[in-house]
Design a protein around this motif. Sequence first.
Motif, PDB file in Angstrom:
ATOM      1  N   PRO A 565       0.831  -1.210   0.000  1.00 14.91           N
ATOM      2  CA  PRO A 565       0.000   0.000   0.000  1.00 14.91           C
ATOM      3  C   PRO A 565       0.866   1.261   0.000  1.00 14.91           C
ATOM      4  O   PRO A 565       1.811   1.386   0.770  1.00 14.91           O
ATOM      5  CB  PRO A 565      -0.807  -0.128   1.288  1.00 14.91           C
ATOM      6  CG  PRO A 565      -0.796  -1.584   1.613  1.00 14.91           C
ATOM      7  CD  PRO A 565       0.515  -2.097   1.136  1.00 14.91           C
ATOM      8  N   SER A 601      -6.323  -0.068   2.907  1.00 16.30           N
ATOM      9  CA  SER A 601      -5.831   0.836   1.871  1.00 16.30           C
ATOM     10  C   SER A 601      -6.903   1.051   0.807  1.00 16.30           C
ATOM     11  O   SER A 601      -7.699   0.158   0.512  1.00 16.30           O
ATOM     12  CB  SER A 601      -4.568   0.274   1.214  1.00 16.30           C
ATOM     13  OG  SER A 601      -4.846  -0.952   0.558  1.00 16.30           O
ATOM     14  N   SER A 603      -6.940   2.291  -3.155  1.00 19.72           N
ATOM     15  CA  SER A 603      -6.064   2.517  -4.295  1.00 19.72           C
ATOM     16  C   SER A 603      -6.862   2.346  -5.566  1.00 19.72           C
ATOM     17  O   SER A 603      -8.006   1.897  -5.548  1.00 19.72           O
ATOM     18  CB  SER A 603      -4.865   1.552  -4.274  1.00 19.72           C
ATOM     19  OG  SER A 603      -5.320   0.211  -4.305  1.00 19.72           O
ATOM     20  N   ASP A 637      -2.958   5.972  -4.064  1.00 22.18           N
ATOM     21  CA  ASP A 637      -3.019   5.090  -2.899  1.00 22.18           C
ATOM     22  C   ASP A 637      -3.259   5.931  -1.658  1.00 22.18           C
ATOM     23  O   ASP A 637      -2.618   6.974  -1.473  1.00 22.18           O
ATOM     24  CB  ASP A 637      -1.714   4.308  -2.710  1.00 22.18           C
ATOM     25  CG  ASP A 637      -1.489   3.270  -3.784  1.00 22.18           C
ATOM     26  OD1 ASP A 637      -2.030   2.169  -3.657  1.00 22.18           O
ATOM     27  OD2 ASP A 637      -0.768   3.593  -4.760  1.00 22.18           O
ATOM     28  N   ARG A 672      -9.018  -3.894   1.787  1.00 25.43           N
ATOM     29  CA  ARG A 672      -8.628  -2.936   0.779  1.00 25.43           C
ATOM     30  C   ARG A 672      -9.791  -2.683  -0.169  1.00 25.43           C
ATOM     31  O   ARG A 672     -10.702  -3.510  -0.298  1.00 25.43           O
ATOM     32  CB  ARG A 672      -7.419  -3.437  -0.025  1.00 25.43           C
ATOM     33  CG  ARG A 672      -7.666  -4.747  -0.736  1.00 25.43           C
ATOM     34  CD  ARG A 672      -6.377  -5.327  -1.315  1.00 25.43           C
ATOM     35  NE  ARG A 672      -6.576  -6.657  -1.871  1.00 25.43           N
ATOM     36  CZ  ARG A 672      -6.903  -6.897  -3.132  1.00 25.43           C
ATOM     37  NH1 ARG A 672      -7.075  -5.892  -3.965  1.00 25.43           N
ATOM     38  NH2 ARG A 672      -7.059  -8.130  -3.571  1.00 25.43           N
ATOM     39  N   GLU A 674     -10.167  -1.254  -4.174  1.00 21.30           N
ATOM     40  CA  GLU A 674      -9.490  -0.863  -5.403  1.00 21.30           C
ATOM     41  C   GLU A 674     -10.540  -0.388  -6.401  1.00 21.30           C
ATOM     42  O   GLU A 674     -11.509  -1.096  -6.677  1.00 21.30           O
ATOM     43  CB  GLU A 674      -8.685  -2.024  -5.996  1.00 21.30           C
ATOM     44  CG  GLU A 674      -7.506  -2.438  -5.133  1.00 21.30           C
ATOM     45  CD  GLU A 674      -6.721  -3.591  -5.729  1.00 21.30           C
ATOM     46  OE1 GLU A 674      -7.280  -4.273  -6.620  1.00 21.30           O
ATOM     47  OE2 GLU A 674      -5.579  -3.821  -5.315  1.00 21.30           O
TER      48      GLU A 674
END
Length: 832
Positions: A565, A601, A603, A637, A672, A674
């Motif tokens: 990350p 994270s 991203s 990110d 996470r 994305e």
Amino acid sequence: MIPVRRLLIALCFGPAAHIPALQLHAQTVIGQVIDSTSGTPVGTGFVVLVDQDQVDVARTLTNANGQFSLRAPQPGIFQLRSERIGYRAHVSHSFELTAGITLPYNMEVAAIPIVLSAVEVTAENRCQVSPDRASETGVLWEEVRKALEATAWDGTQELARYRTYSFERELSSNRRRIMRERGRTLEGVARQPYVSLPADYLAQFGYVIERPDETVYNLPDARVLTDDAFLSTHCFRVVRDQDSRPGQVGLAFDPVSHVGRPDVRGTLWLDEENSQLTTLDIRFARLPDRLQDRRVGGTVEFLMLPSGAWIIQYWEVRSPIMQVGRAVNPFDRDRRQTTVRGFRDVGREVLEITTGDGTKIYPAHLAHVTGTINDSTTDGPLAGVRVQIADTDFWAESDATGAFHVTAPVEGNYAIALTHPWLDSLAYVDQRPVALARGMTNSVSFQIPHARTMLRRLCPETTDPDSLGVLFGVVGREGSVDPVSDAQVTASWQIVETSDQRLRPRVVEVVVRTDDSGFYVLCRVPTGHPVTVSARHGESVSRTTSLVFPESEEGSLLQALNRGPGQPYADAHSVRRRLWKLDFRLSNRGTQRATGNQPRSLSGVITDRTSGRPLNAVTVTLNGRDTVATRVDGTFDIADARFLDGANVVTMRRLGYDPWVQEIWLDDTDERLELSVRLRPQAVALDPVDVTAAVAAERYLTEVGFLRRQRENAGGYFLDRQEVEQRAARARFVTELLTGVAGVVVLDSKVAGRTSTVQFRGMLSLEAAQQCATPRIYVDGFVVDTEDLAAIVTPQDVYAIEAYRTPSEVPIEYGGSQSGCGVLLIWTRRGG
């Protein structure tokens, strides 16, 4: 498989000898060798100083004028012997050398040629020990001895520079096909011929020494062949072979005894016309039964330089590669059959010899391969392709016309292979067989298939290949060239979809397995999405690769290994038709997922909906608190993202684009998020009255001093509103408005096709006196960062530009002569 220890070779080079300064405390003889008939000097030969016991104590080459200088190791009675290949040796009268005395001595010799063609081979021609004592071998041995002693001579004259090729090649069992070749070309100087073990050691322990992990094959060098230990244990005879060696006569030798340690038999071949020693052919005798093969041996080729010195121009050792199999007799299970499955040749060759003054005295004799490479995807030549003779170090690159020319000191059946990032991404493999010979030229041409053809070959069931990526490659193990079959290759990525009338992330995972050759293909890989790929076979795993296929054909594929990350993508590669080759290496030390709480994270990748190009300087905000801007490659990110259990609001904004705001639901198991987002460009409202715009532009350019400086011709370069409008129609970035301006260089950034910047050609920094990176750039009077320039200004925003390429041109209000790398002033409609 029996490895072979490489035999070392050093080379003796001798330009014309020179007469050294006289030494006061030495006993020296100096003089000149003269033909007794014509009275002319005799060059290109050796003069040997012989003591009373007929032992050679010193030797030297005569120079072009026949002059020589020899120093005796101590006072005494000596003779001189003149040695020239192809002529009878001449021995002078005895003379005395006393300490500290230099004796002048002119030596007259009779040029009596030796006729080797008169040497006959008869049925009674028996193998005899001491070749110098037998009439039929004595003539040949005299010429052989001259060449061998000259080759073994450790001269002190100036050395020539040489270029050599050392090689180790593996051949098939029939020696017709070269399986692999490793070699390298070196340049340097040396004194000695190739060196083998001492003659006494070889006579005692043999020429083939078996050890637990290797078998060492030894060739005799020049010193061994003239040593009494060799001469007393081998017998000699005269031979001819009109079929394979016409015009040559050979001095063959064999071991005297038929029992004992491994030995050598062979033939020293001389040219009948000039009596020069050309080749030594060797075969190993008394090998163990499992190593018996008449092809096991070696070759040494000799060369006399114009100065009269001799060198080893080529040598090789041919050894067997053994394979142990089952016994022929099924009832004899304790015995195994050993067969030769191939050969390993090790050797070195002199390619070129150059004297100290740059004169080339021995040119390279090479094989040549020429041809062209045409790319069907562009219907034109393909430049920058590495064209290599497969499994060797010899290669060349194709030029702008697609043409190439490879030269190599090899002979035999090889293959021509191509290497290029574009060809690798197409999975293009095409090796053309070619038979190479010294002094000959072969032509080979390649036609690269269209990328769409390659894509359909890899993924025939893909209905829309232009909108998806294709990933392929080979899985192997670290430290091994063998592929791994039935390995599992996994690709995964996130999508956001509606579930229970809410947007939620879901992981998509695709798994394929390698075939018997370790090859895999992943079709239908999404573009513009972060994708994670790895390979596994049992407990062995590979490193994880993160990548993003571009959405536009002009874009770059992003790639990173073990990406964490917040880390950017380390590599960017140009791809066509979204094909990419990715190989994996498995190990037991593969990437392991960390245990415990993982940092969350956010991203992703943001692109332009219309062009597919990545967008930088997009502001991404999570829940109104965590904020980050996209990089030049469009990625972003937020490490340690503060997700909420439930609804999370993600906002993306950039000047000139409609904002993107979505509510995405997460739970406490989501580590996470994305996102792959395409922002829609805002419609640009054109000024309905162009006259009003022109008036506003002129008023603004007058206020900032542009028109005044343009009238005064202050030394800079000026782009007014009319010229800017003409250039803006075909410019992607504001810096491209300066394309074609003298002294201005427009450069692409490191990520190809993303942004551009400018440099002023020849501009030097005043502080460091070195080439400047970029000039200082002002937009509407404010200094800006060149990396953010494309996000701040578009070509359509610009009214006018001023470029000052040297400090003396820069206006005082913008730094004057202290401006360092020059100044670029951009005036926009926003400022007006």
